[in-house]
Design an enzyme around this catalytic site. Structure first.
Site, PDB file in Angstrom:
ATOM      1  N   TRP A 127       1.083   3.015  -0.634  1.00 21.74           N
ATOM      2  CA  TRP A 127       1.742   2.207  -1.659  1.00 21.74           C
ATOM      3  C   TRP A 127       1.005   2.462  -2.978  1.00 21.74           C
ATOM      4  O   TRP A 127      -0.227   2.355  -3.012  1.00 21.74           O
ATOM      5  CB  TRP A 127       1.671   0.732  -1.254  1.00 21.74           C
ATOM      6  CG  TRP A 127       2.346  -0.218  -2.195  1.00 21.74           C
ATOM      7  CD1 TRP A 127       3.560  -0.067  -2.789  1.00 21.74           C
ATOM      8  CD2 TRP A 127       1.829  -1.481  -2.625  1.00 21.74           C
ATOM      9  NE1 TRP A 127       3.839  -1.161  -3.563  1.00 21.74           N
ATOM     10  CE2 TRP A 127       2.800  -2.047  -3.486  1.00 21.74           C
ATOM     11  CE3 TRP A 127       0.661  -2.191  -2.374  1.00 21.74           C
ATOM     12  CZ2 TRP A 127       2.630  -3.281  -4.089  1.00 21.74           C
ATOM     13  CZ3 TRP A 127       0.492  -3.416  -2.969  1.00 21.74           C
ATOM     14  CH2 TRP A 127       1.461  -3.959  -3.818  1.00 21.74           C
ATOM     15  N   ASP A 208      -3.015  -4.130   5.935  1.00 26.64           N
ATOM     16  CA  ASP A 208      -1.998  -4.631   5.015  1.00 26.64           C
ATOM     17  C   ASP A 208      -0.706  -4.773   5.806  1.00 26.64           C
ATOM     18  O   ASP A 208      -0.094  -3.779   6.201  1.00 26.64           O
ATOM     19  CB  ASP A 208      -1.834  -3.631   3.859  1.00 26.64           C
ATOM     20  CG  ASP A 208      -0.783  -4.082   2.850  1.00 26.64           C
ATOM     21  OD1 ASP A 208      -0.244  -5.195   2.998  1.00 26.64           O
ATOM     22  OD2 ASP A 208      -0.508  -3.312   1.907  1.00 26.64           O
ATOM     23  N   LYS A 243       8.881 -10.093   2.059  1.00 28.30           N
ATOM     24  CA  LYS A 243       9.979  -9.323   2.640  1.00 28.30           C
ATOM     25  C   LYS A 243      10.590 -10.084   3.814  1.00 28.30           C
ATOM     26  O   LYS A 243      11.800 -10.259   3.874  1.00 28.30           O
ATOM     27  CB  LYS A 243       9.494  -7.953   3.129  1.00 28.30           C
ATOM     28  CG  LYS A 243       8.671  -7.171   2.129  1.00 28.30           C
ATOM     29  CD  LYS A 243       9.499  -6.779   0.923  1.00 28.30           C
ATOM     30  CE  LYS A 243       8.714  -6.190  -0.227  1.00 28.30           C
ATOM     31  NZ  LYS A 243       7.341  -5.900  -0.150  1.00 28.30           N
TER      32      LYS A 243
END
Ligand code: PMP
Length: 396
Positions: A127, A208, A243
């Site tokens: 990311w 993560d 999300k």
């Protein structure tokens, strides 16, 4: 030091892409850029259970007085067993609410820095915000190649070899599931090998987990994180609800620490509170309060899980449809069926990405990352045609 030393920085390329897409009049335009889930109508709706929880909150909340740097402790307590699944003894775990997964990563990075950790190993591509977050906290990111974008494959040997090169006490960043930007996750055997290597070499895992429930399923998506955190002495887990609860702008996340025992855990917790206080004093409340209401109400929780299942199913179906296009020119779409979550990265050059945007109104990140949720059936067919045209035009 003066302000004159500052230079003009380019706008975030993905945010610039949003504007360009919005201003594109072509009706066939395809938005594969921004990393939000979209339903079949192209929308990113509020989750039903979250909406119901928000209504309750509106009716029942009688104060907006300060909480503390730990945020909504009930939210963290309700979420922890669902995420960790009992894999780590509760006395070894401490957690606080954070402003999104980004806040969790930043807080964890600062805790690492405070503890004297200087390096964090990051398999690339990752990311794009990972390296800046760790750098901002004073750590030195150690990027290494582990994903073969052309073959859409994770090179487990390269990953384990990097862990062998890391010095004891170094941190290692691991995507818990639904790797952003490739969608390629370690299998169970590789997770076990990673956990063993981390334990044997005394590394600090920083997992993560930003897409739990959007890959293979709720528990399957946390299995790797649980394996690694159960085996380490010290470890961190940055979590995002943005999300899987579709809370995005409400900035809802958590950071958990794992320590060898209860006294060590209490020390980490006290440091988290002090660091949070110096950063944001306390996180925003609304998203975490809504998620807590959902988690504490069995009917709402079940409805949320049903909606999350539908999101995951949509991603899986789209992956299969894309994959069925097979090889178009030099791009093999077949491996997309094996990927998890919202993203895949195609081996396209920047020139090819720009050509697809200019000639066919296909919007994707310059890296070749596509958001699978940006498609519908017709969009997939158009995408296939655009790739065929790209090959035919011989754009390199
Ligand atoms: N980690 C990864 C891998 C992500 O993709 C994202 C969001 N794009 C985040 C963390 C941050 O999530 P949030 O929006 O909750 O800050």
């Amino acid at each position: 030091m003066t302000f004159e030393t500052l230079t003009l920085l380019p706008a975030d390329p993905l945010l610039a892409l949003i504007g360009a897409y919005r201003d594109d009049p072509r009706p066939s335009k395809l938005d594969l850029g921004v990393g939000v889930f979209r339903d079949a109508t192209g929308g990113t709706p509020v989750v039903r259970a979250v909406k119901a929880a928000e209504e309750r909150l509106l009716g029942s909340q009688d104060s907006k007085s300060y909480l503390g740097p730990e945020g909504d402790a009930g939210f963290v307590a309700a979420l922890a067993p669902l995420v960790l699944g009992g894999a780590v003894a509760a006395e070894r775990v401490a957690g606080v609410q954070t402003p999104g997964g980004t806040g969790a990563l930043r807080l964890g990075a600062e805790l690492l820095a405070q503890a004297g950790v200087t390096r964090i190993w990051i398999a690339t591509p990752s990311w794009p915000n990972h390296a800046p977050i760790f750098t901002a906290a004073g750590l030195s990111p150690q990027p290494f190649d582990a994903y073969d974008v052309a073959d859409q494959r994770l090179d487990g040997d390269a990953l384990l070899a990097a862990l062998d090169r890391a010095a004891p006490g170094d941190a290692v960043l691991l995507h818990g599931c639904c790797h952003n930007p490739t969608g390629i996750d370690p299998d169970a055997a590789l997770w076990t090998a990673i956990a063993e290597r981390i334990e044997a070499r005394g590394l600090v895992p920083f997992v993560d987990l930003a897409y739990q429930g959007l890959g293979d399923g709720w528990d399957a998506d946390a299995a790797g994180a649980r394996t690694v955190l159960a085996g380490c002495r010290y470890g961190l887990l940055a979590y995002s609800c943005d999300k899987n609860f579709a809370l995005y702008r409400e900035r809802t996340g958590a950071l958990w620490t794992v320590a060898p025992d209860a006294p060590a855990s209490a020390i980490l917790y006290s440091n988290l509170l002090a660091l949070a206080r110096a950063n944001w004093s306390m996180p925003p409340d609304h998203g975490a309060a809504a998620a807590r209401i959902v988690l504490q109400d069995p009917a709402l929780a079940a409805d949320w899980q049903r909606e999350l299942d539908a999101m995951r199913q949509r991603l899986r179906t789209l992956r299969q449809t894309l994959s069925a296009l097979g090889t178009i020119g030099r791009i093999d779409l077949a491996p997309i069926a094996r990927g998890k979550g919202m993203f895949a990265t195609l081996p396209l050059s920047r020139t090819q990405v720009a050509w697809l945007r200019e000639q066919h109104a296909v919007y994707m990140a310059a890296s070749g990352r596509i958001n699978i949720a940006g498609f519908d059936e017709a969009g997939i067919a158009r995408f296939g045609e655009a790739l065929a045209a790209l090959d035919h035009a011989g754009v390199a």
